[in-house]
Write an enzyme that holds these catalytic residues in place. Structure first.
Site, PDB file in Angstrom:
ATOM      1  N   ASN A  43       0.872  -1.179   0.000  1.00 13.77           N
ATOM      2  CA  ASN A  43       0.000   0.000   0.000  1.00 13.77           C
ATOM      3  C   ASN A  43       0.913   1.235   0.000  1.00 13.77           C
ATOM      4  O   ASN A  43       2.090   1.122   0.376  1.00 13.77           O
ATOM      5  CB  ASN A  43      -0.984  -0.022   1.195  1.00 13.77           C
ATOM      6  CG  ASN A  43      -0.296   0.225   2.525  1.00 13.77           C
ATOM      7  OD1 ASN A  43       0.360   1.250   2.720  1.00 13.77           O
ATOM      8  ND2 ASN A  43      -0.420  -0.713   3.455  1.00 13.77           N
ATOM      9  N   ASN A  93      -7.960  -7.873   9.712  1.00 14.13           N
ATOM     10  CA  ASN A  93      -8.075  -8.171   8.283  1.00 14.13           C
ATOM     11  C   ASN A  93      -8.342  -9.630   7.892  1.00 14.13           C
ATOM     12  O   ASN A  93      -8.786  -9.891   6.787  1.00 14.13           O
ATOM     13  CB  ASN A  93      -6.790  -7.735   7.553  1.00 14.13           C
ATOM     14  CG  ASN A  93      -6.466  -6.266   7.757  1.00 14.13           C
ATOM     15  OD1 ASN A  93      -5.329  -5.862   7.628  1.00 14.13           O
ATOM     16  ND2 ASN A  93      -7.454  -5.449   8.097  1.00 14.13           N
ATOM     17  N   ARG A 117       0.291 -12.107   2.677  1.00 18.67           N
ATOM     18  CA  ARG A 117      -0.492 -12.128   3.910  1.00 18.67           C
ATOM     19  C   ARG A 117      -1.393 -13.369   4.039  1.00 18.67           C
ATOM     20  O   ARG A 117      -2.083 -13.522   5.042  1.00 18.67           O
ATOM     21  CB  ARG A 117      -1.348 -10.852   4.017  1.00 18.67           C
ATOM     22  CG  ARG A 117      -0.525  -9.566   4.127  1.00 18.67           C
ATOM     23  CD  ARG A 117      -1.346  -8.417   4.689  1.00 18.67           C
ATOM     24  NE  ARG A 117      -1.837  -8.718   6.034  1.00 18.67           N
ATOM     25  CZ  ARG A 117      -2.686  -7.938   6.713  1.00 18.67           C
ATOM     26  NH1 ARG A 117      -3.123  -6.820   6.170  1.00 18.67           N
ATOM     27  NH2 ARG A 117      -3.080  -8.273   7.919  1.00 18.67           N
ATOM     28  N   ARG A 168      -8.705  -4.103  -2.032  1.00 18.65           N
ATOM     29  CA  ARG A 168      -8.391  -5.375  -1.369  1.00 18.65           C
ATOM     30  C   ARG A 168      -9.533  -6.380  -1.456  1.00 18.65           C
ATOM     31  O   ARG A 168      -9.311  -7.584  -1.339  1.00 18.65           O
ATOM     32  CB  ARG A 168      -8.045  -5.123   0.095  1.00 18.65           C
ATOM     33  CG  ARG A 168      -6.827  -4.224   0.313  1.00 18.65           C
ATOM     34  CD  ARG A 168      -5.584  -4.861  -0.260  1.00 18.65           C
ATOM     35  NE  ARG A 168      -4.397  -4.084   0.024  1.00 18.65           N
ATOM     36  CZ  ARG A 168      -3.675  -4.191   1.144  1.00 18.65           C
ATOM     37  NH1 ARG A 168      -4.030  -5.027   2.077  1.00 18.65           N
ATOM     38  NH2 ARG A 168      -2.600  -3.449   1.312  1.00 18.65           N
ATOM     39  N   HIS A 197      -8.395   0.475   2.351  1.00 18.29           N
ATOM     40  CA  HIS A 197      -9.337  -0.326   3.142  1.00 18.29           C
ATOM     41  C   HIS A 197     -10.438   0.626   3.614  1.00 18.29           C
ATOM     42  O   HIS A 197     -10.147   1.784   3.940  1.00 18.29           O
ATOM     43  CB  HIS A 197      -8.677  -0.869   4.412  1.00 18.29           C
ATOM     44  CG  HIS A 197      -8.056  -2.228   4.294  1.00 18.29           C
ATOM     45  ND1 HIS A 197      -6.979  -2.615   5.059  1.00 18.29           N
ATOM     46  CD2 HIS A 197      -8.374  -3.311   3.536  1.00 18.29           C
ATOM     47  CE1 HIS A 197      -6.660  -3.872   4.779  1.00 18.29           C
ATOM     48  NE2 HIS A 197      -7.486  -4.315   3.851  1.00 18.29           N
ATOM     49  N   ASP A 199     -11.670   0.788   6.448  1.00 16.72           N
ATOM     50  CA  ASP A 199     -11.386   1.302   7.806  1.00 16.72           C
ATOM     51  C   ASP A 199     -10.338   2.422   7.819  1.00 16.72           C
ATOM     52  O   ASP A 199      -9.975   2.916   8.879  1.00 16.72           O
ATOM     53  CB  ASP A 199     -11.015   0.166   8.767  1.00 16.72           C
ATOM     54  CG  ASP A 199      -9.629  -0.414   8.534  1.00 16.72           C
ATOM     55  OD1 ASP A 199      -8.894   0.058   7.649  1.00 16.72           O
ATOM     56  OD2 ASP A 199      -9.269  -1.374   9.255  1.00 16.72           O
ATOM     57  N   CYS A 293      -7.093  -1.195  12.872  1.00 16.84           N
ATOM     58  CA  CYS A 293      -6.701  -2.483  12.282  1.00 16.84           C
ATOM     59  C   CYS A 293      -5.797  -3.314  13.177  1.00 16.84           C
ATOM     60  O   CYS A 293      -5.481  -4.439  12.841  1.00 16.84           O
ATOM     61  CB  CYS A 293      -6.105  -2.305  10.895  1.00 16.84           C
ATOM     62  SG  CYS A 293      -5.147  -0.864  10.645  1.00 16.84           S
TER      63      CYS A 293
HETATM   64  N1  ARG Z   1       0.519  -3.424   5.781  1.00 15.55           N
HETATM   65  C1  ARG Z   1      -0.823  -3.875   5.959  1.00 15.55           C
HETATM   66  C2  ARG Z   1      -1.461  -4.117   4.599  1.00 15.55           C
HETATM   67  O1  ARG Z   1      -1.199  -3.389   3.695  1.00 15.55           O
HETATM   68  C3  ARG Z   1      -1.608  -2.886   6.732  1.00 15.55           C
HETATM   69  C4  ARG Z   1      -3.017  -3.314   7.025  1.00 15.55           C
HETATM   70  C5  ARG Z   1      -3.772  -2.308   7.816  1.00 15.55           C
HETATM   71  N2  ARG Z   1      -5.071  -2.765   8.079  1.00 15.55           N
HETATM   72  C6  ARG Z   1      -6.195  -2.064   7.914  1.00 15.55           C
HETATM   73  N3  ARG Z   1      -7.307  -2.634   8.235  1.00 15.55           N
HETATM   74  N4  ARG Z   1      -6.218  -0.874   7.393  1.00 15.55           N
HETATM   75  O2  ARG Z   1      -2.218  -5.031   4.405  1.00 15.55           O
END
Ligand code: ARG
Length: 299
Positions: A43, A93, A117, A168, A197, A199, A293
């Site tokens: 991201n 997540n 992930r 995502r 995201h 959130d 998160c």
């Molecule tokens: N580095 C993680 C990603 O890019 C950060 C996730 C943060 N989570 C969130 N719900 N915004 O997946």
């Protein structure tokens, strides 16, 4: 009539019977940051931060967040981080917890967008299995990815799920979720990569109040938010982009845990009757995450 996914404001029909609203969650899951790091870029916030995390500081920041939930009276469950999974600390997540019409508790398991992930999900699944939750997997016939409570947010006190898509999570997932959980889903297209995201650009504080970033949504999304949330508080874009002000979390309808330094957002929260609690999550901002998160609420 079966619950449906609604894309447009004029299609909304909340007379359709659905699973009742989710109860106020009392339990918090967090994953310890022992192996948290920025080692890849998935991201825009992660750019320039590979190898730049201060682990000791990250641990202290994480502990302060955990202590805050405990002081507010929540039970915090801690799952140990896993070597090689630097983003597992963002435990909002990998799943979407729910409570079915019959009271059965369950989690929908995410299908992570980033290959880096994907191995996080089974660790969370095992935790919920031990809690006697039903595990629900997205069937192969439904294509696309889904990142749990990063993109899917329960509306406090209403039988409604807000679903972000575009970066995502795929929109098709929400049609399946609506049918499977018998819930209303309002899907919102995300259009700005900094707000990848839901959130990061929408924080539901109570049944009638939310923080949001207008620039993160298209016209239709903004219209849906304006129609369904009476007190929409716009967050200044610089606080939302740099400090992830909308990744704030209101666990009890009153206190709002938020990255420190979001001066304008904090003032607007106070004016709306909330009690902001400012916490520093600087090391996690380097990875594109903050308060919301770093925890998962469940029932
Ligand atoms: N580095 C993680 C990603 O890019 C950060 C996730 C943060 N989570 C969130 N719900 N915004 O997946």
């Amino acid at each position: 009539m079966e619950p449906m996914v609604y894309w447009e404001a004029d299609q909304l029909d909340f007379t359709v019977e659905t699973t009742p609203p989710m109860p106020p969650p009392r339990q918090v899951l967090m994953v310890s940051p022992d192996y948290f790091d920025v080692v890849y870029v998935i991201n825009p916030h992660m750019e320039g931060h590979v190898g730049k995390v201060d682990r000791a500081l990250a641990s202290r920041q994480w502990e302060a967040l955990r202590d805050t939930y405990q002081q507010l009276g929540f039970e915090v469950h801690v799952l140990k981080g896993v070597p090689g999974l630097p983003d597992m600390v963002f435990c909002a997540n990998q799943t979407l917890p729910f409570r079915g019409a019959n009271g059965q508790r369950g989690v929908v398991l995410s299908r992570m967008h980033a290959p880096q992930r994907r191995a996080e999900v089974p660790h969370m699944a095992h935790f919920f299995e031990r809690q006697d939750y039903v595990l629900v997997s997205i069937p192969e016939s439904v294509s696309g990815s889904f990142e749990g409570m990063g993109d899917a947010l329960w509306h406090p006190g209403h039988a409604l799920l807000w679903g972000g898509y575009g970066f995502r999570t795929d929109r098709a997932i929400y049609a399946w979720l609506a049918q499977t959980l018998k819930i209303h889903v309002v899907a919102l297209r995300l259009i700005d990569p900094d707000f990848y995201h839901l959130d990061t650009c929408l924080s539901l504080l109570d049944a009638g109040t939310a923080l949001y970033v207008p620039a993160a949504f298209d016209d239709e999304g903004r219209a849906l938010l304006q129609r369904l949330i009476p007190n929409l508080i716009a967050v200044p874009e610089h606080e939302a982009r740099k400090l992830l002000a909308c990744n704030a979390h209101c666990p009890d309808g009153r206190h709002v845990l938020i990255q420190q330094g979001c001066t304008e957002t904090v003032a607007r929260l106070r004016a709306a009757g909330f009690e902001p609690i400012e916490l520093d999550t600087s090391e996690f901002l380097k990875s594109g995450g903050s308060v919301f998160c770093m925890k998962l609420m469940f029932f």
